[in-house]
Write a protein that holds these residues in place. Structure first.
Motif, PDB file in Angstrom:
ATOM      1  N   PRO A 210      -2.527   8.799  -1.555  1.00 31.54           N
ATOM      2  CA  PRO A 210      -2.623   8.016  -2.781  1.00 31.54           C
ATOM      3  C   PRO A 210      -2.252   6.562  -2.491  1.00 31.54           C
ATOM      4  CG  PRO A 210      -1.390  10.046  -3.146  1.00 31.54           C
ATOM      5  CD  PRO A 210      -1.569   9.908  -1.665  1.00 31.54           C
ATOM      6  N   ALA A 211      -3.099   5.649  -2.909  1.00 32.02           N
ATOM      7  CA  ALA A 211      -2.912   4.241  -2.553  1.00 32.02           C
ATOM      8  C   ALA A 211      -2.308   3.445  -3.701  1.00 32.02           C
ATOM      9  CB  ALA A 211      -4.238   3.616  -2.136  1.00 32.02           C
ATOM     10  N   VAL A 212      -1.443   2.501  -3.336  1.00 33.15           N
ATOM     11  CA  VAL A 212      -0.906   1.510  -4.256  1.00 33.15           C
ATOM     12  C   VAL A 212      -1.291   0.143  -3.700  1.00 33.15           C
ATOM     13  CG1 VAL A 212       1.168   0.458  -5.202  1.00 33.15           C
ATOM     14  CG2 VAL A 212       1.026   2.928  -5.005  1.00 33.15           C
ATOM     15  N   VAL A 213      -2.051  -0.628  -4.451  1.00 31.95           N
ATOM     16  CA  VAL A 213      -2.485  -1.948  -3.999  1.00 31.95           C
ATOM     17  C   VAL A 213      -1.585  -3.006  -4.639  1.00 31.95           C
ATOM     18  CG1 VAL A 213      -4.384  -3.599  -3.857  1.00 31.95           C
ATOM     19  CG2 VAL A 213      -4.860  -1.137  -3.776  1.00 31.95           C
ATOM     20  N   VAL A 214      -0.840  -3.721  -3.789  1.00 29.06           N
ATOM     21  CA  VAL A 214       0.067  -4.773  -4.259  1.00 29.06           C
ATOM     22  C   VAL A 214      -0.658  -6.101  -4.090  1.00 29.06           C
ATOM     23  CG1 VAL A 214       2.323  -5.852  -3.968  1.00 29.06           C
ATOM     24  CG2 VAL A 214       2.045  -3.399  -3.556  1.00 29.06           C
ATOM     25  N   ARG A 215      -1.069  -6.707  -5.189  1.00 34.27           N
ATOM     26  CA  ARG A 215      -1.858  -7.934  -5.125  1.00 34.27           C
ATOM     27  C   ARG A 215      -0.938  -9.155  -5.127  1.00 34.27           C
ATOM     28  NH1 ARG A 215      -6.856  -5.839  -5.639  1.00 34.27           N
ATOM     29  NH2 ARG A 215      -7.242  -4.275  -7.244  1.00 34.27           N
TER      30      ARG A 215
ATOM     31  N   VAL B 140       6.262   3.977  -4.657  1.00 29.10           N
ATOM     32  CA  VAL B 140       5.656   3.944  -3.325  1.00 29.10           C
ATOM     33  C   VAL B 140       5.871   5.226  -2.543  1.00 29.10           C
ATOM     34  CG1 VAL B 140       5.899   1.441  -3.224  1.00 29.10           C
ATOM     35  CG2 VAL B 140       7.688   2.887  -2.236  1.00 29.10           C
ATOM     36  N   GLY B 141       6.667   6.160  -3.044  1.00 31.97           N
ATOM     37  CA  GLY B 141       6.966   7.378  -2.309  1.00 31.97           C
ATOM     38  C   GLY B 141       5.727   8.207  -2.031  1.00 31.97           C
ATOM     39  N   GLY B 142       5.493   8.536  -0.753  1.00 31.49           N
ATOM     40  CA  GLY B 142       4.348   9.344  -0.371  1.00 31.49           C
ATOM     41  C   GLY B 142       3.020   8.636  -0.464  1.00 31.49           C
ATOM     42  N   ARG B 143       3.030   7.310  -0.575  1.00 33.13           N
ATOM     43  CA  ARG B 143       1.798   6.557  -0.794  1.00 33.13           C
ATOM     44  C   ARG B 143       1.492   5.578   0.340  1.00 33.13           C
ATOM     45  NH1 ARG B 143       3.578   8.327  -5.521  1.00 33.13           N
ATOM     46  NH2 ARG B 143       2.154   8.496  -7.312  1.00 33.13           N
ATOM     47  N   ALA B 144       0.228   5.188   0.407  1.00 33.28           N
ATOM     48  CA  ALA B 144      -0.180   4.088   1.278  1.00 33.28           C
ATOM     49  C   ALA B 144      -0.027   2.807   0.467  1.00 33.28           C
ATOM     50  CB  ALA B 144      -1.620   4.254   1.729  1.00 33.28           C
ATOM     51  N   VAL B 145       0.869   1.935   0.895  1.00 41.62           N
ATOM     52  CA  VAL B 145       1.121   0.682   0.193  1.00 41.62           C
ATOM     53  C   VAL B 145       0.278  -0.398   0.861  1.00 41.62           C
ATOM     54  CG1 VAL B 145       2.855  -0.998  -0.507  1.00 41.62           C
ATOM     55  CG2 VAL B 145       3.450   1.437  -0.371  1.00 41.62           C
ATOM     56  N   LEU B 146      -0.722  -0.911   0.159  1.00 46.02           N
ATOM     57  CA  LEU B 146      -1.691  -1.842   0.716  1.00 46.02           C
ATOM     58  C   LEU B 146      -1.456  -3.231   0.146  1.00 46.02           C
ATOM     59  CD1 LEU B 146      -4.848   0.454   0.393  1.00 46.02           C
ATOM     60  CD2 LEU B 146      -3.178   0.338   2.272  1.00 46.02           C
ATOM     61  N   LEU B 147      -1.137  -4.186   1.017  1.00 47.62           N
ATOM     62  CA  LEU B 147      -0.807  -5.550   0.604  1.00 47.62           C
ATOM     63  C   LEU B 147      -2.076  -6.398   0.589  1.00 47.62           C
ATOM     64  CD1 LEU B 147       2.408  -6.016   2.769  1.00 47.62           C
ATOM     65  CD2 LEU B 147       2.223  -5.119   0.433  1.00 47.62           C
ATOM     66  N   HIS B 148      -2.502  -6.775  -0.607  1.00 48.41           N
ATOM     67  CA  HIS B 148      -3.710  -7.591  -0.765  1.00 48.41           C
ATOM     68  C   HIS B 148      -3.300  -9.053  -0.804  1.00 48.41           C
ATOM     69  CE1 HIS B 148      -7.261  -8.903  -3.525  1.00 48.41           C
ATOM     70  NE2 HIS B 148      -7.463  -9.232  -2.261  1.00 48.41           N
ATOM     71  N   THR B 149      -3.295  -9.709   0.365  1.00 52.96           N
ATOM     72  CA  THR B 149      -2.891 -11.113   0.464  1.00 52.96           C
ATOM     73  C   THR B 149      -4.060 -12.065   0.296  1.00 52.96           C
ATOM     74  OG1 THR B 149      -3.214 -11.378   2.848  1.00 52.96           O
ATOM     75  CG2 THR B 149      -1.158 -10.354   2.127  1.00 52.96           C
TER      76      THR B 149
ATOM     77  N   LEU C 226      -9.889  -4.939  -0.061  1.00 51.33           N
ATOM     78  CA  LEU C 226      -8.856  -4.451  -0.972  1.00 51.33           C
ATOM     79  C   LEU C 226      -9.091  -4.910  -2.408  1.00 51.33           C
ATOM     80  CD1 LEU C 226      -5.578  -4.795   1.143  1.00 51.33           C
ATOM     81  CD2 LEU C 226      -7.052  -2.793   0.806  1.00 51.33           C
ATOM     82  N   ASP C 227      -9.871  -5.973  -2.583  1.00 52.67           N
ATOM     83  CA  ASP C 227     -10.200  -6.429  -3.935  1.00 52.67           C
ATOM     84  C   ASP C 227     -11.107  -5.448  -4.666  1.00 52.67           C
ATOM     85  OD1 ASP C 227     -12.154  -7.121  -1.988  1.00 52.67           O
ATOM     86  OD2 ASP C 227     -13.086  -8.506  -3.393  1.00 52.67           O
ATOM     87  N   ARG C 228     -11.682  -4.501  -3.938  1.00 54.56           N
ATOM     88  CA  ARG C 228     -12.578  -3.517  -4.541  1.00 54.56           C
ATOM     89  C   ARG C 228     -11.844  -2.251  -4.971  1.00 54.56           C
ATOM     90  NH1 ARG C 228     -17.183  -2.297  -0.443  1.00 54.56           N
ATOM     91  NH2 ARG C 228     -17.974  -1.154  -2.264  1.00 54.56           N
ATOM     92  N   LEU C 229     -10.539  -2.186  -4.697  1.00 50.95           N
ATOM     93  CA  LEU C 229      -9.760  -1.004  -5.062  1.00 50.95           C
ATOM     94  C   LEU C 229      -8.986  -1.249  -6.350  1.00 50.95           C
ATOM     95  CD1 LEU C 229      -8.182   0.172  -1.674  1.00 50.95           C
ATOM     96  CD2 LEU C 229     -10.402   0.757  -2.677  1.00 50.95           C
ATOM     97  N   PRO C 230      -8.798  -0.205  -7.167  1.00 49.72           N
ATOM     98  CA  PRO C 230      -7.915  -0.338  -8.328  1.00 49.72           C
ATOM     99  C   PRO C 230      -6.469  -0.393  -7.848  1.00 49.72           C
ATOM    100  CG  PRO C 230      -8.604   1.934  -8.071  1.00 49.72           C
ATOM    101  CD  PRO C 230      -9.381   1.145  -7.048  1.00 49.72           C
ATOM    102  N   PRO C 231      -5.540  -0.883  -8.666  1.00 51.05           N
ATOM    103  CA  PRO C 231      -4.140  -0.941  -8.241  1.00 51.05           C
ATOM    104  C   PRO C 231      -3.585   0.421  -7.842  1.00 51.05           C
ATOM    105  CG  PRO C 231      -4.472  -2.266 -10.202  1.00 51.05           C
ATOM    106  CD  PRO C 231      -5.740  -1.496  -9.992  1.00 51.05           C
ATOM    107  N   THR C 232      -4.007   1.476  -8.520  1.00 51.96           N
ATOM    108  CA  THR C 232      -3.589   2.834  -8.198  1.00 51.96           C
ATOM    109  C   THR C 232      -4.754   3.775  -8.438  1.00 51.96           C
ATOM    110  OG1 THR C 232      -2.758   3.125 -10.455  1.00 51.96           O
ATOM    111  CG2 THR C 232      -1.148   2.467  -8.789  1.00 51.96           C
ATOM    112  N   GLY C 233      -4.675   4.982  -7.901  1.00 51.86           N
ATOM    113  CA  GLY C 233      -5.679   6.005  -8.170  1.00 51.86           C
ATOM    114  C   GLY C 233      -6.630   6.296  -7.038  1.00 51.86           C
ATOM    115  N   ALA C 234      -6.743   5.420  -6.021  1.00 51.09           N
ATOM    116  CA  ALA C 234      -7.636   5.663  -4.891  1.00 51.09           C
ATOM    117  C   ALA C 234      -6.923   6.485  -3.811  1.00 51.09           C
ATOM    118  CB  ALA C 234      -8.114   4.340  -4.300  1.00 51.09           C
TER     119      ALA C 234
ATOM    120  N   VAL D  68       1.931   1.612   5.461  1.00 56.67           N
ATOM    121  CA  VAL D  68       1.844   0.262   4.911  1.00 56.67           C
ATOM    122  C   VAL D  68       0.652  -0.434   5.557  1.00 56.67           C
ATOM    123  CG1 VAL D  68       2.954  -1.985   4.661  1.00 56.67           C
ATOM    124  CG2 VAL D  68       4.313   0.106   4.447  1.00 56.67           C
ATOM    125  N   GLY D  69      -0.205  -1.017   4.753  1.00 56.86           N
ATOM    126  CA  GLY D  69      -1.365  -1.732   5.264  1.00 56.86           C
ATOM    127  C   GLY D  69      -1.410  -3.151   4.729  1.00 56.86           C
TER     128      GLY D  69
END
Length: 252
Positions: A122-127, A146-155, A218-226, A179-180
């Motif tokens: 489960p992904a969390v996108v931090v914009r 963030v527990g158990g999730r892929a935390v993706l940093l959209h810089t 990463l701009d194509r992903l929702p903040p959560t749910g992917a 962490v990505g």
């Protein structure tokens, strides 16, 4: 589908006394035609406010902007349900001609990295794209589970924001699986934290958290749910390899 958000000033009064005023607050919206009472409800939910008696909004502006994952908003509600197996696949890897996308494994050995840390997370996108600060600290992450999730940093840039060692420790301590980042690396151009302690990459690897660098899209992903995947080959004694990263986005 275009996401929309609202900016507004607000004054809240509470049933047990007191009031709260904010200026330029922003929330995610389900669509461009959200009414003011719906925006007010989203605002109250985003702060988890209790005993609210009334909300008055001023200077409301609705505009197109990617959702940030407002608590209680449309993206947050989607995250409450288990990610669906169906949905479209989104490419997140850079092509070889553009330098590729890489996974860095803890311990320098890919054979010790289980699939549960790299596949269908489960992904969390931090914009943080467009933020004035060059560092990504705990404050930018604290609102996310963030527990158990892929935390993706959209810089938004290969030379994007640098994750602080304190933020890396916070992520590891709260059980992030991976962490990505879409930047060249977590630690900026020099790979150092500039303070003399461990850099963010070292902190995460020491805690057993794999890192994926140079992501795209990463701009194509929702903040959560992917669901995020960047599974590497089983190579003994190898700690950094190019990967084909992608995400499965739930159907709307």
């Amino acid at each position: 589908m275009t996401d929309h958000r609202a900016s507004f000033d607000a004054r809240i009064t509470f049933g047990n006394g007191g009031d709260l005023a904010v200026h330029g607050f922003r929330v995610d919206l389900p669509g461009p035609d959200a009414a003011e009472d719906e925006i007010a409800a989203l605002f109250v939910a985003s702060l988890g406010l209790l005993m609210t008696d009334g909300v008055e909004l001023d200077n409301v502006e609705i505009f197109a902007e990617p959702h940030k994952g407002t608590r209680g908003g449309p993206s947050d509600r989607a995250a409450q349900a288990a990610p669906a197996a169906g949905g479209a696949l989104v490419e997140l890897a850079r092509p070889p001609a553009d330098g590729g996308t890489y996974l860095v494994a803890p311990g320098g050995d890919l054979t010790g990295l289980p699939l549960t840390r790299t596949a269908e997370l489960p992904a969390v996108v931090v914009r943080v794209a467009g933020a004035e600060a060059r560092e990504i600290g705990v404050g930018a992450l604290a609102a996310f589970d963030v527990g158990g999730r892929a935390v993706l940093l959209h810089t938004g840039a290969l030379g994007g924001g640098r994750l602080t060692p304190e933020a890396a420790s916070w992520l590891a301590g709260r059980g992030a699986s991976l962490v990505g980042t879409d930047a060249d690396g977590l630690d900026g151009f020099d790979g150092l934290d500039g303070v003399g302690g461990s850099a963010a990459l070292d902190v995460l690897l020491a805690a057993g958290v794999p890192v994926v660098e140079r992501l795209a899209g990463l701009d194509r992903l929702p903040p959560t749910g992917a669901l995020f995947t960047a599974a590497p080959p089983l190579l003994e004694g190898v700690g950094r390899v190019p990967v084909r990263a992608f995400a499965r986005v739930p159907e709307a």
